[in-house]
Every structure is written in structure tokens, then in C-alpha cells.
Motif scaffolding. Structure first.
Motif, PDB file in Angstrom:
ATOM      1  N   ALA A   1     -71.563 -41.126  62.209  1.00  0.00           N
ATOM      2  CA  ALA A   1     -71.745 -42.091  61.174  1.00  0.00           C
ATOM      3  C   ALA A   1     -70.527 -42.311  60.354  1.00  0.00           C
ATOM      4  N   SER A   2     -69.673 -41.413  60.395  1.00  0.00           N
ATOM      5  CA  SER A   2     -68.386 -41.685  59.631  1.00  0.00           C
ATOM      6  C   SER A   2     -67.534 -42.975  60.464  1.00  0.00           C
ATOM      7  N   ALA A   3     -67.542 -42.854  61.624  1.00  0.00           N
ATOM      8  CA  ALA A   3     -66.904 -43.810  62.302  1.00  0.00           C
ATOM      9  C   ALA A   3     -67.475 -45.183  62.262  1.00  0.00           C
ATOM     10  N   MET A   4     -68.903 -45.181  62.036  1.00  0.00           N
ATOM     11  CA  MET A   4     -69.321 -46.633  62.081  1.00  0.00           C
ATOM     12  C   MET A   4     -69.153 -47.010  60.492  1.00  0.00           C
ATOM     13  N   VAL A   5     -69.121 -46.062  59.510  1.00  0.00           N
ATOM     14  CA  VAL A   5     -68.788 -46.673  57.997  1.00  0.00           C
ATOM     15  C   VAL A   5     -67.526 -47.197  58.146  1.00  0.00           C
ATOM     16  N   ARG A   6     -66.678 -46.705  58.552  1.00  0.00           N
ATOM     17  CA  ARG A   6     -65.325 -47.137  58.712  1.00  0.00           C
ATOM     18  C   ARG A   6     -65.202 -48.685  59.356  1.00  0.00           C
ATOM     19  N   SER A   7     -65.958 -48.660  60.384  1.00  0.00           N
ATOM     20  CA  SER A   7     -65.900 -49.898  61.083  1.00  0.00           C
ATOM     21  C   SER A   7     -66.422 -51.107  60.351  1.00  0.00           C
ATOM     22  N   PHE A   8     -67.624 -50.618  59.806  1.00  0.00           N
ATOM     23  CA  PHE A   8     -68.529 -51.772  58.780  1.00  0.00           C
ATOM     24  C   PHE A   8     -67.643 -51.974  57.676  1.00  0.00           C
ATOM     25  N   GLU A   9     -67.018 -51.165  56.855  1.00  0.00           N
ATOM     26  CA  GLU A   9     -66.120 -51.448  55.894  1.00  0.00           C
ATOM     27  C   GLU A   9     -65.039 -52.202  56.220  1.00  0.00           C
ATOM     28  N   ARG A  10     -64.273 -52.405  57.400  1.00  0.00           N
ATOM     29  CA  ARG A  10     -63.485 -53.238  57.638  1.00  0.00           C
ATOM     30  C   ARG A  10     -63.970 -54.618  58.036  1.00  0.00           C
ATOM     31  N   LEU A  11     -65.260 -54.638  58.844  1.00  0.00           N
ATOM     32  CA  LEU A  11     -65.638 -55.784  58.675  1.00  0.00           C
ATOM     33  C   LEU A  11     -66.071 -56.608  57.563  1.00  0.00           C
ATOM     34  N   LEU A  12     -66.654 -55.940  56.484  1.00  0.00           N
ATOM     35  CA  LEU A  12     -66.892 -56.315  55.211  1.00  0.00           C
ATOM     36  C   LEU A  12     -65.913 -56.796  54.324  1.00  0.00           C
ATOM     37  N   SER A  13     -64.561 -56.195  54.368  1.00  0.00           N
ATOM     38  CA  SER A  13     -63.582 -56.378  53.783  1.00  0.00           C
ATOM     39  C   SER A  13     -62.646 -57.539  54.344  1.00  0.00           C
ATOM     40  N   HIS A  14     -63.050 -58.124  55.646  1.00  0.00           N
ATOM     41  CA  HIS A  14     -62.286 -59.096  56.204  1.00  0.00           C
ATOM     42  C   HIS A  14     -62.301 -60.303  55.440  1.00  0.00           C
ATOM     43  N   PRO A  15     -61.103 -60.969  55.247  1.00  0.00           N
ATOM     44  CA  PRO A  15     -61.014 -62.129  54.595  1.00  0.00           C
ATOM     45  C   PRO A  15     -61.572 -63.522  55.359  1.00  0.00           C
ATOM     46  N   SER A  16     -61.734 -63.426  56.660  1.00  0.00           N
ATOM     47  CA  SER A  16     -62.309 -64.507  57.251  1.00  0.00           C
ATOM     48  C   SER A  16     -63.923 -64.382  57.401  1.00  0.00           C
ATOM     49  N   LEU A  17     -64.588 -63.158  56.782  1.00  0.00           N
ATOM     50  CA  LEU A  17     -66.064 -63.075  56.674  1.00  0.00           C
ATOM     51  C   LEU A  17     -66.496 -63.933  55.281  1.00  0.00           C
ATOM     52  N   SER A  18     -67.099 -65.021  55.643  1.00  0.00           N
ATOM     53  CA  SER A  18     -67.401 -65.968  54.250  1.00  0.00           C
ATOM     54  C   SER A  18     -68.975 -66.215  54.459  1.00  0.00           C
ATOM     55  N   ASP A  19     -69.718 -66.261  55.521  1.00  0.00           N
ATOM     56  CA  ASP A  19     -71.004 -66.585  55.769  1.00  0.00           C
ATOM     57  C   ASP A  19     -71.868 -65.436  54.948  1.00  0.00           C
ATOM     58  N   PRO A  20     -72.689 -65.820  53.812  1.00  0.00           N
ATOM     59  CA  PRO A  20     -73.197 -64.940  52.891  1.00  0.00           C
ATOM     60  C   PRO A  20     -74.426 -64.196  53.820  1.00  0.00           C
ATOM     61  N   GLU A  21     -74.931 -64.834  54.814  1.00  0.00           N
ATOM     62  CA  GLU A  21     -76.030 -64.129  55.601  1.00  0.00           C
ATOM     63  C   GLU A  21     -75.293 -63.069  56.626  1.00  0.00           C
ATOM     64  N   GLN A  22     -74.235 -63.309  57.070  1.00  0.00           N
ATOM     65  CA  GLN A  22     -73.429 -62.358  57.816  1.00  0.00           C
ATOM     66  C   GLN A  22     -72.962 -61.222  56.918  1.00  0.00           C
ATOM     67  N   LYS A  23     -72.610 -61.570  55.581  1.00  0.00           N
ATOM     68  CA  LYS A  23     -72.123 -60.493  54.890  1.00  0.00           C
ATOM     69  C   LYS A  23     -73.437 -59.614  54.599  1.00  0.00           C
ATOM     70  N   ASN A  24     -74.563 -60.135  54.331  1.00  0.00           N
ATOM     71  CA  ASN A  24     -75.745 -59.364  54.036  1.00  0.00           C
ATOM     72  C   ASN A  24     -76.154 -58.346  55.029  1.00  0.00           C
ATOM     73  N   LEU A  25     -76.042 -59.125  56.430  1.00  0.00           N
ATOM     74  CA  LEU A  25     -76.229 -58.208  57.496  1.00  0.00           C
ATOM     75  C   LEU A  25     -75.334 -56.941  57.738  1.00  0.00           C
ATOM     76  N   ILE A  26     -74.119 -57.274  57.396  1.00  0.00           N
ATOM     77  CA  ILE A  26     -72.969 -56.113  57.597  1.00  0.00           C
ATOM     78  C   ILE A  26     -73.503 -55.299  56.439  1.00  0.00           C
ATOM     79  N   ARG A  27     -73.726 -55.409  55.233  1.00  0.00           N
ATOM     80  CA  ARG A  27     -74.138 -54.530  54.138  1.00  0.00           C
ATOM     81  C   ARG A  27     -75.160 -53.762  54.485  1.00  0.00           C
ATOM     82  N   ARG A  28     -76.141 -54.314  55.084  1.00  0.00           N
ATOM     83  CA  ARG A  28     -77.325 -53.464  55.638  1.00  0.00           C
ATOM     84  C   ARG A  28     -77.024 -52.442  56.476  1.00  0.00           C
TER      85      ARG A  28
END
Length: 278
Positions: free
Chosen positions: A219-246
Motif C-alpha cells: 500500500a505504501s508503494a502505491m500511495v507514493r506512486s499515486f501521489e506522484r501522479l496527482l501532483s504532476h504538472p501535466s495532469l489537468s483533466d478533472p476526470e483523470q484527477k478524480n480517478l487518481i484521487r479515488r
């Protein structure tokens, strides 16, 4: 690149599947990560048909990184030593990456055991209108369907830019590796199954024995990976952001359970709170 550790009973099949490709790879690099079960003798039997590296045990990430350092090709394909490639794996890879600016190629895989056979993309609901390889502007779509390393090939330049496998991770190191390449540029995804992920042991450990034995690390490894995805400056699509947050919320919840079982009550409560906030 084939990393192996005490897989004398399976590594020969993996190597043979690479040697028997309809369009053979330029080089097959097998990294023996400190095996003590006769793996060295198995590799020696292949002679000069493979490049064998023997090193002290450093974990699967360290073994893959050693293979990457030795590789000379522009593209590096990975194969785990208990899996096998289908004969057209390299031919389809070469066909797809010819004259493209993509840096990652992800292929579908079959997951098999003595009692079942699953197609990974069907299992995760990754639907294609036909059997043609598709190009995506980023890797996010493919990444969220959890590609298997034995179905992945990466442009070596992208590894140089984003970094090799993280040797501090003992699980989901492949997901972390691909996460860092999510927004470097286009990815190619083939719906054709090009590898067989063979589950030869306990089917209850079909994803990873470490996911079962050490759920907190998983779980810790996946939390780190999804945190990295969520904070990436190229992530702008609201639907994608919500999916990553879930997804992040889910793994924070799993992390909270792992921390609670480990007696770290305060950290567990914090993780549970953050899961609710996500």
C-alpha cells in the motif's frame, strides 16, 4: 532483460521463449541476482546465445538495472524469469515502434495457472474497438490498468530521463518505474497478448506474494506512486484527477489497515483521515 533469483526450474523456459522469437531480439541479457539453486549452470548451458550477468543479491530492481546498464539497444524489453513471451512479441514491438516518437510500449498479457487463464486487459476492463495498437498522448490510461513488466518495453532514452527502477522498493517497483514516464510523451498499447504470466505456485499469491505477506509495503508503494501522479504538472483533466484521487484514497485506506496491524495507531489514524479527504 531477464532478472532471475533461484528460478532454475523456470528461467530456461523464459530464455527459450526469447530465443525462439519469430523476429529475434538483438541481445538477451539474463541477470542472476545471487541465486544459490543451480541457476548459474542453467544459464551456462545457453552459452554465447545469451549475455549472463552474475551479481550479489540486490533485489529485482537492482537486477533489472544491471541489465539496463549492459543493454545496447534503443529499446529495452523486460521478461520475468517465471514468464514466457509468445513468438511474435518482438516482431509486434518492432512493427509498432518503427517511426514513432512514443517511449513506452505496453502489450496485453495472459495470466495462467493450473486452474485458470485470464486476459489482463479483459480483467481490468481495458477495451479496444479492434486489435490494432493504439497511441496515447500520455501513459496514464495504460498505467491505470496495471501493465505487467513482461509485456512492457521502454525506450532507453526515457529511462535515462526518468530514472531506472527504485531499489528501495520491494513491491510495485514496476508500477513506480512506469509512473515516472507517464507524461514524458506518447505511449503505445497493443491489445494482443504477447506474454504469458505463469502462476506456477499458490494461486492465492497471483499478484505478488509480497502483497499478501507485507500489505503495508504494498500500500505504501502505491500511495507514493499515486501521489506522484496527482501532483504532476501535466495532469489537468478533472476526470483523470478524480480517478487518481479515488485510487489514492483506496491505497491510503489499505495503508491505514497495515499501520494499525503493525501497532502504529497514530499513523493509521492519519492515513485513514487522509483517505477520507482524498
Amino acid at each position: 532483460v531477464i532478472p532471475t533469483y533461484n528460478r532454475a526450474e523456470t528461467v530456461a523456459a523464459a530464455i527459450t521463449s526469447a530465443l525462439d522469437q519469430r523476429d529475434p531480439p538483438d541481445e538477451i541479457i539474463v541477470v542472476d541476482d545471487g541465486s544459490s539453486d543451480g541457476t548459474r549452470d542453467v544459464l551456462a548451458a545457453f552459452g554465447e546465445r545469451i549475455i549472463a550477468i552474475h551479481q550479489a543479491n540486490s533485489g529485482v530492481s537492482g537486477a533489472r538495472n544491471a541489465g539496463i546498464r549492459r543493454a545496447t539497444g534503443a529499446w529495452i524489453a523486460f521478461l520475468d524469469s517465471d514468464d514466457v513471451w509468445y513468438p511474435e512479441r518482438i516482431a509486434i514491438l518492432r512493427r509498432d515502434v518503427r517511426a514513432t516518437d512514443a517511449g513506452v510500449h505496453v502489450a496485453n498479457v495472459d495470466i495462467t495457472s493450473a486452474t485458470y487463464r485470464r486476459n489482463m486487459f479483459e480483467l481490468t476492463g481495458f477495451h479496444f474497438p479492434n486489435d490494432n495498437t493504439r497511441k496515447y498522448d500520455s501513459g496514464l490510461e495504460a498505467l491505470l490498468h496495471y501493465p505487467f513488466t513482461s509485456g512492457v518495453a521502454v525506450r532507453r532514452e526515457w529511462i535515462r530521463r526518468s530514472g531506472a527502477f527504485d531499489i528501495s522498493l520491494s513491491i510495485f517497483e514496476d508500477f513506480d518505474f512506469l509512473t515516472r514516464m507517464s507524461f514524458l510523451g506518447p505511449w503505445l498499447v497493443s491489445p494482443v497478448a504477447l506474454a504469458n504470466i505463469r502462476r506456477l505456485g499458490d494461486p492465492r499469491a497471483s499478484l505478488s506474494h509480497l502483497r499478501v505477506s507485507d500489505p503495508l509495503a504494498a500500500a505504501s508503494a502505491m500511495v507514493r506512486s499515486f501521489e506522484r501522479l496527482l501532483s504532476h504538472p501535466s495532469l489537468s483533466d478533472p476526470e483523470q484527477k478524480n480517478l487518481i484521487r479515488r485510487r489514492l484514497s483506496h491505497y491510503r485506506f489499505e495503508m491505514a489497515h497495515g499501520l494499525a496491524r503493525a501497532g502504529q495507531t497514530g499513523a493509521a489514524q492519519q492515513s485513514l483521515l487522509r483517505s477520507a479527504q482524498d
